[in-house]
Design an enzyme around this catalytic site. Structure first.
Site, mmCIF file in Angstrom:
data_model
loop_
_atom_site.group_PDB
_atom_site.id
_atom_site.type_symbol
_atom_site.label_atom_id
_atom_site.label_comp_id
_atom_site.label_asym_id
_atom_site.label_seq_id
_atom_site.Cartn_x
_atom_site.Cartn_y
_atom_site.Cartn_z
ATOM 1 N N CYS A 1 -2.698 8.618 3.776
ATOM 2 C CA CYS A 1 -2.525 7.963 2.656
ATOM 3 C C CYS A 1 -3.845 8.237 1.696
ATOM 4 O O CYS A 1 -3.588 8.527 0.284
ATOM 5 C CB CYS A 1 -2.421 6.352 2.772
ATOM 6 S SG CYS A 1 -3.531 5.714 3.742
ATOM 7 N N GLU B 1 0.947 -1.226 -0.028
ATOM 8 C CA GLU B 1 -0.123 -0.173 -0.052
ATOM 9 C C GLU B 1 0.849 1.092 0.099
ATOM 10 O O GLU B 1 1.702 1.397 0.650
ATOM 11 C CB GLU B 1 -0.790 -0.064 1.299
ATOM 12 C CG GLU B 1 -1.849 -1.326 1.411
ATOM 13 C CD GLU B 1 -2.448 -1.335 2.630
ATOM 14 O OE1 GLU B 1 -2.576 -0.411 3.272
ATOM 15 O OE2 GLU B 1 -2.954 -2.534 2.925
HETATM 16 P P1 NAP Z 1 9.058 4.647 3.553
HETATM 17 O O1 NAP Z 1 10.094 5.570 3.679
HETATM 18 O O2 NAP Z 1 8.945 3.826 2.408
HETATM 19 O O3 NAP Z 1 9.246 3.806 4.710
HETATM 20 C C1 NAP Z 1 7.894 2.850 4.958
HETATM 21 C C2 NAP Z 1 8.484 1.816 5.890
HETATM 22 O O4 NAP Z 1 9.495 0.883 5.112
HETATM 23 C C3 NAP Z 1 9.241 2.176 6.870
HETATM 24 O O5 NAP Z 1 8.768 1.254 8.088
HETATM 25 C C4 NAP Z 1 10.513 2.111 6.836
HETATM 26 O O6 NAP Z 1 11.667 2.074 7.931
HETATM 27 C C5 NAP Z 1 10.731 0.914 6.139
HETATM 28 N N1 NAP Z 1 11.961 0.509 5.226
HETATM 29 C C6 NAP Z 1 12.686 1.740 4.448
HETATM 30 N N2 NAP Z 1 13.592 1.222 3.743
HETATM 31 C C7 NAP Z 1 13.389 -0.121 4.217
HETATM 32 C C8 NAP Z 1 14.271 -1.140 3.593
HETATM 33 N N3 NAP Z 1 15.311 -1.075 2.822
HETATM 34 N N4 NAP Z 1 14.052 -2.579 4.198
HETATM 35 C C9 NAP Z 1 13.032 -2.713 4.860
HETATM 36 N N5 NAP Z 1 12.338 -1.739 5.408
HETATM 37 C C10 NAP Z 1 12.576 -0.225 4.986
HETATM 38 O O7 NAP Z 1 7.538 5.333 3.685
HETATM 39 P P2 NAP Z 1 7.406 6.486 4.922
HETATM 40 O O8 NAP Z 1 8.243 7.658 4.451
HETATM 41 O O9 NAP Z 1 7.552 5.953 6.331
HETATM 42 O O10 NAP Z 1 5.659 6.564 4.820
HETATM 43 C C11 NAP Z 1 5.288 7.780 3.851
HETATM 44 C C12 NAP Z 1 4.634 7.130 2.708
HETATM 45 O O11 NAP Z 1 3.704 6.073 3.002
HETATM 46 C C13 NAP Z 1 3.974 7.909 1.945
HETATM 47 O O12 NAP Z 1 4.376 7.911 0.530
HETATM 48 C C14 NAP Z 1 2.618 7.629 1.726
HETATM 49 O O13 NAP Z 1 1.708 8.018 0.769
HETATM 50 C C15 NAP Z 1 2.732 6.154 2.112
HETATM 51 N N6 NAP Z 1 1.466 5.522 2.793
HETATM 52 C C16 NAP Z 1 0.495 4.892 2.075
HETATM 53 C C17 NAP Z 1 -0.552 4.159 2.625
HETATM 54 C C18 NAP Z 1 -1.531 3.394 1.881
HETATM 55 O O14 NAP Z 1 -2.343 2.636 2.457
HETATM 56 N N7 NAP Z 1 -1.305 3.363 0.502
HETATM 57 C C19 NAP Z 1 -0.765 4.580 3.763
HETATM 58 C C20 NAP Z 1 0.232 5.222 4.840
HETATM 59 C C21 NAP Z 1 1.387 5.640 4.188
HETATM 60 P P3 NAP Z 1 12.416 3.189 8.620
HETATM 61 O O15 NAP Z 1 11.358 4.273 8.952
HETATM 62 O O16 NAP Z 1 13.071 2.630 9.708
HETATM 63 O O17 NAP Z 1 13.175 3.511 7.433
#
Ligand code: NAP
Length: 685
Positions: free
Chosen positions: A294, A255
Site C-alpha cells: 500500500c 485504508e
Molecule cells: P478489495 O477488492 O477492495 O478487497 C478488500 C477486501 O474487501 C477483501 O477482503 C474483499 O474480500 C473485501 N470485499 C470486497 N467486496 C466486499 C463486499 N461487498 N463486502 C464485504 N467485503 C468485501 O481490495 P484488494 O484488491 O483485496 O486489495 C488491493 C487494494 O488494497 C489496493 O487498492 C491497495 O491500494 C489497497 N491497500 C491499501 C492499504 C492501505 O493501508 N491503505 C493496504 C493494503 C492494500 P474478497 O477478497 O473476498 O472479495
C-alpha cells in the site's frame, strides 16, 4: 483444502458456494473458500457477549501480556506460515514484511500498552481541568472500551500483518474482532488464525474468522461496533455507504488506494548519493512484494534535467531483477497474488499508457526462473514515463497495484508540490535531497496530504526504513484518497476502539474513580511514613506534611560554593534586585528541591528503590533568606512495572511560611512490592 471459518467457538465448514483459490506460482488449486450458511448475526452477538465481556474484565496490562504470549507462540511457528505464504508469490524477503512484521506488531503493541496505559480497564486522556474558581468541580477525560465488535476486512497483499496490525490495538482496547481476509490469500491468514485458536491464549470469543464473504454481517452492526477496512477505494465506498453504517453511526475506518510519491530534489544530480538512493529505493519499492504494497512508490518525480539519466539508471537496475519461484534464493521478485489481480494491474497499465511512455518492461511479457510463466501470476516491472504530469490526470488517479511506477519530470519545487498533491492524499512520500531549503519547502508543501514523509539523504541512508511503516507507534493511514485514517497509529490506534468521555465532579470523586489523585482531593492519612510502605500498601492520596525549614543566606552561599552555581540572583543583591522577578538575593531552585528531599525522605533501607526523575517542575515564587519552606508529599498514581516493583508518581508541593506555593512537581520512584522487598531483604525483620 476447504477453508473453515471460526465462528462462535467452533470451526465451521460451508456446505456449498466454494471459490477456488490458486497458487500464484504454479496455478494449482490450493484452497476453496466459502462462508455460505454462516450465521453472521450469531457471530456478532458471540463476539460482544462472550469475547467482549471476557476482554473487558482484563486490564490493559493483562491484555498486553496475552498479546506478547501470542506473539511468542506465533514466532515459534513462523516457518509454517512462510511455507503457506510462498504460494501468494511472496519471497523470503517479502515474508519479513508480512509475517515477521505482523508478529513484531504484536510485540510492539504489547510493550507500548504496558508503558503508556495503566493497569486498569480504563485510560485517562489528558490532564485534569478546573471548571470552577475554588477547584471543587473539575473534569477529566477517560477512555472506556466499546461494547461492540471490531470487523476487520483486509486486502490480499498482507494476509498476516493485515490481520495482526488490526487485532493488536483492538485487543489491547478490550474489543473482540471478526476477521475477514481477502479470498485470494485467505489460506495464509487461515493458517495463522488456526495457530491462534490452538494456542488457547486469547479469551474465547475475542477473535473469529470468516473464510469467504461477509454475508449479512453489516445488517447486525450497531453504534458500539467498528469496521476497519483495507482495500480498494471502490469497495470502501460501497461498505461505507451501507445504510446500517450511516444510520447507526458505526465507526468506519478505511485504508485504501494511495498514489505515493518519491521526489528527487533539484540538488540531487546524477552522481550524488541522493540520486543513487532515489534509484535504489524506487526499484526496491517496485519489486518488494511485486509492488503490492500500500505504501509503494507509484509516482517518482525528478527535475526535468535529470529525467533521462534517472530513467536509464532505474531501467538498468530493473533489468537486473530476477523474477521467478519465490522459494529460490536468487529470485528477487516473486509473483502477483493471482491471475485475476495481474489482469487488473495490466488493465490499469493500459489506462496509464494513454498518458505515458513505457520506459522499461512489458506488462504482458516476462522471463521467469524456476517457475511456470504460463500458470503463475508473474509480471515484469514496468516503468512508465510522463514528461508533462501537470497536464495528465490518470497518473494521479489510477493505482496499478503491482510492480509499476511512473517517472515524472518537474520544473520547479512549486510544481513538484502541486504534482504530489494531485494524488489527493497518500500514505507516505519520500524526498531525496541534501538541500535543507528544498527539503523544508517539500515537507511543508505536501505535509497535509500525507500520513508519513520520509526524508532520505546521505546522513540517514544506512538506517532509513523506506516507505513501509517501520513502527506501529507512527501514523499508519493517510488523508483523503488514502482513506482519511491518518489518526491511527500507536495508542491512538487503541483509543479508536474506545469511547472518550468527560467526567465532571469533585476532585475527591474523580480521584476515587480514576485512582489518580489531584489537588483539592481528600488526602489519606496512614500510620507511618509512606517510604516504609510497600508498593501494594501505598494508597492513592496517601499524604505526609513535613516540618518547616528556614532558609538562611549562609545556606545559599554554601550551596553556591558547593555546586559552583554562583548565578547573580543568588549572590549579588543589587543585580538580583534589578531583575523584575526577584526582591533581592534568592535561594537556588535546586537548593529548594534538595532541601525538600531532606524534609520528606525517610532514610533507612526500605521499599523505595530509586528516584528516577521529576516531571512538571515549576517554580512559582522566589524564596528569600529568612523564608521557611515545608513540603506536602502525596501518592498521585501507581503503575505496576514488574512483579518485584512498581512506579509511584508523587505530587510534591513546596510552600512558604505564608502558605504560598513556591514550587511543585511530580516525583517518580520505583517502589518494591512484597515480593521485591523479600527478595532484596530491604526491610529489617
Ligand atoms: P478489495 O477488492 O477492495 O478487497 C478488500 C477486501 O474487501 C477483501 O477482503 C474483499 O474480500 C473485501 N470485499 C470486497 N467486496 C466486499 C463486499 N461487498 N463486502 C464485504 N467485503 C468485501 O481490495 P484488494 O484488491 O483485496 O486489495 C488491493 C487494494 O488494497 C489496493 O487498492 C491497495 O491500494 C489497497 N491497500 C491499501 C492499504 C492501505 O493501508 N491503505 C493496504 C493494503 C492494500 P474478497 O477478497 O473476498 O472479495
Amino acid at each position: 483444502m476447504k477453508l473453515q471459518s471460526y465462528a462462535a467457538g467452533r470451526w465451521y465448514e460451508a456446505p456449498s458456494g466454494f471459490v477456488e483459490v490458486k497458487s500464484a506460482v504454479d496455478g494449482r488449486t490450493i484452497a476453496e473458500v466459502s462462508s455460505a450458511g454462516l450465521d453472521f448475526g450469531a457471530m456478532a452477538r458471540y463476539a460482544r457477549e462472550t469475547g467482549g465481556s471476557a476482554l473487558r474484565a482484563l486490564t490493559f496490562h493483562r491484555r498486553a501480556t496475552l498479546l506478547k504470549d501470542l506473539a511468542t507462540y506465533l514466532n515459534e511457528r513462523k516457518e509454517i506460515f512462510y511455507e503457506r505464504s510462498y504460494d501468494t508469490g511472496a519471497t523470503k524477503r517479502d515474508h519479513a514484511f508480512d509475517i515477521d512484521g505482523g508478529i513484531a506488531t504484536l510485540f510492539a503493541y504489547s510493550s507500548m500498552a504496558r508503558r503508556a496505559l495503566p493497569d486498569e480497564c480504563f485510560a485517562l486522556d489528558g490532564d485534569i481541568e478546573a471548571l470552577g474558581k475554588k477547584g471543587t468541580f473539575v473534569a477529566r477525560h477517560i477512555m472506556t472500551s466499546l461494547h461492540g465488535v471490531a470487523v476487520f476486512i483486509n486486502a490480499y497483499n498482507f494476509p498476516c500483518w493485515g490481520m495482526l496490525e488490526k487485532l493488536a490495538p483492538a485487543f489491547v482496547a478490550g474489543v473482540p474482532c471478526i476477521v475477514k481476509p481477502a479470498t485470494a490469500s485467505a489460506y495464509v491468514t487461515h493458517a495463522i488464525f488456526k495457530a491462534i485458536v490452538e494456542s488457547q491464549i486469547l479469551p474465547e470469543g475475542s477473535a473469529q474468522l470468516i473464510a469467504g464473504g461477509t454475508g449479512d454481517l453489516f445488517d447486525h452492526l450497531g453504534s458500539q461496533d467498528v469496521v476497519s477496512f483495507t482495500g480498494s477505494l471502490s469497495t470502501s465506498l460501497r461498505l461505507r455507504n451501507h445504510p446500517v453504517v450511516a444510520e447507526k453511526a458505526v465507526r468506519f475506518v478505511a485504508e485504501r488506494d494511495s498514489l505515493n510519491a518519491a521526489i528527487l530534489g533539484p540538488d540531487a544530480a546524477p552522481g550524488t548519493p541522493e540520486f543513487d538512493l532515489f534509484v535504489r529505493e524506487l526499484v526496491r519499492e517496485m519489486t518488494t512484494k511485486a509492488g503490492q504494497k500500500c505504501t509503494a512508490i507509484r509516482r517518482a518525480l525528478v527535475p526535468r534535467a535529470f529525467y533521462g539519466a534517472a530513467a536509464a539508471a532505474i531501467a538498468e537496475k530493473l533489468r537486473a531483477v530476477t523474477i521467478g519461484d519465490p522459494r529460490l534464493e536468487n529470485v528477487r521478485m516473486g509473483a502477483l497474488v493471482g491471475l485475476a489481480e495481474r489482469e487488473a494491474v495490466r488493465a490499469n497499465v493500459d489506462l496509464l499508457e494513454m498518458e505515458t511512455k513505457v520506459l522499461f518492461g512489458d506488462a504482458r511479457r516476462v522471463e521467469v526462473v524456476g517457475a511456470d510463466a504460463e500458470h503463475g501470476a508473474f509480471m515484469s516491472p514496468v516503468l512508465l514515463g510522463c514528461e508533462l504530469p501537470l497536464e495528465a490526470t490518470k497518473v494521479h488517479e489510477v493505482e496499478a497495484f503491482g510492480p509499476v511506477a511512473t517517472l515524472m519530470a518537474y520544473d520547479t519545487l512549486a510544481d513538484a508540490v502541486e504534482i504530489v498533491r494531485r494524488g489527493g492524499g497518500s500514505l507516505a512520500a519520500s524526498i531525496f535531497t541534501y538541500d535543507a531549503q528544498a527539503a523544508n519547502a517539500l515537507i511543508l508543501g505536501i505535509g497535509s496530504y500525507h500520513g508519513r514523509i520520509i526524508s532520505i539523504d546521505r546522513d540517514d541512508a544506512g538506517e532509513q526504513t523506506g516507505h513501509g511503516s517501520p513502527l506501529p507507534s507512527l501514523v499508519h493511514g493517510g488523508p483523503g484518497r488514502a482513506g482519511g485514517s491518518e489518526e491511527l497509529g500507536g495508542i491512538r490506534g487503541v483509543f479508536h476502539y474506545m469511547q472518550r468521555t468527560a467526567i465532571q465532579g469533585s476532585p475527591t470523586r474523580l480521584a476515587s474513580l480514576l485512582r489518580a489523585w489531584s489537588r483539592g482531593a481528600a488526602e489519606v492519612a496512614k500510620d507511618g511514613h509512606p517510604f516504609r510502605h510497600r508498593y501494594e500498601e501505598l494508597e492513592v492520596g496517601e499524604t505526609i506534611h513535613t516540618a518547616a525549614r528556614t532558609i538562611t543566606l549562609d545556606d545559599i552561599e554554601h550551596f553556591a560554593r558547593f555546586t559552583g552555581d554562583r548565578f547573580y540572583a543568588h549572590m549579588d543583591e543589587e543585580a538580583a534586585k534589578a531583575n523584575p522577578f526577584f526582591p533581592g538575593r534568592v535561594a537556588h531552585g535546586y537548593l529548594l528541591l534538595s532541601f525538600a528531599a531532606g524534609l520528606f525522605v525517610e532514610p533507612a533501607p526500605g521499599p523505595v528503590l530509586a528516584n528516577y526523575g521529576l516531571d512538571n517542575l515549576r517554580f512559582f515564587k522566589p524564596v528569600s533568606p529568612g523564608d521557611a519552606i515545608d513540603v506536602r508529599l502525596t501518592v498521585k498514581q501507581k503503575s505496576p512495572r514488574k512483579p518485584e516493583y512498581g512506579e509511584v508518581r508523587w505530587d510534591v508541593e513546596i510552600t512558604n511560611q505564608n502558605g504560598e506555593t513556591v514550587a511543585s512537581y511530580e516525583l517518580l520512584t520505583m517502589n518494591a512490592t512484597e515480593l521485591g522487598v523479600s527478595q532484596a531483604a530491604l526491610l529489617p525483620a
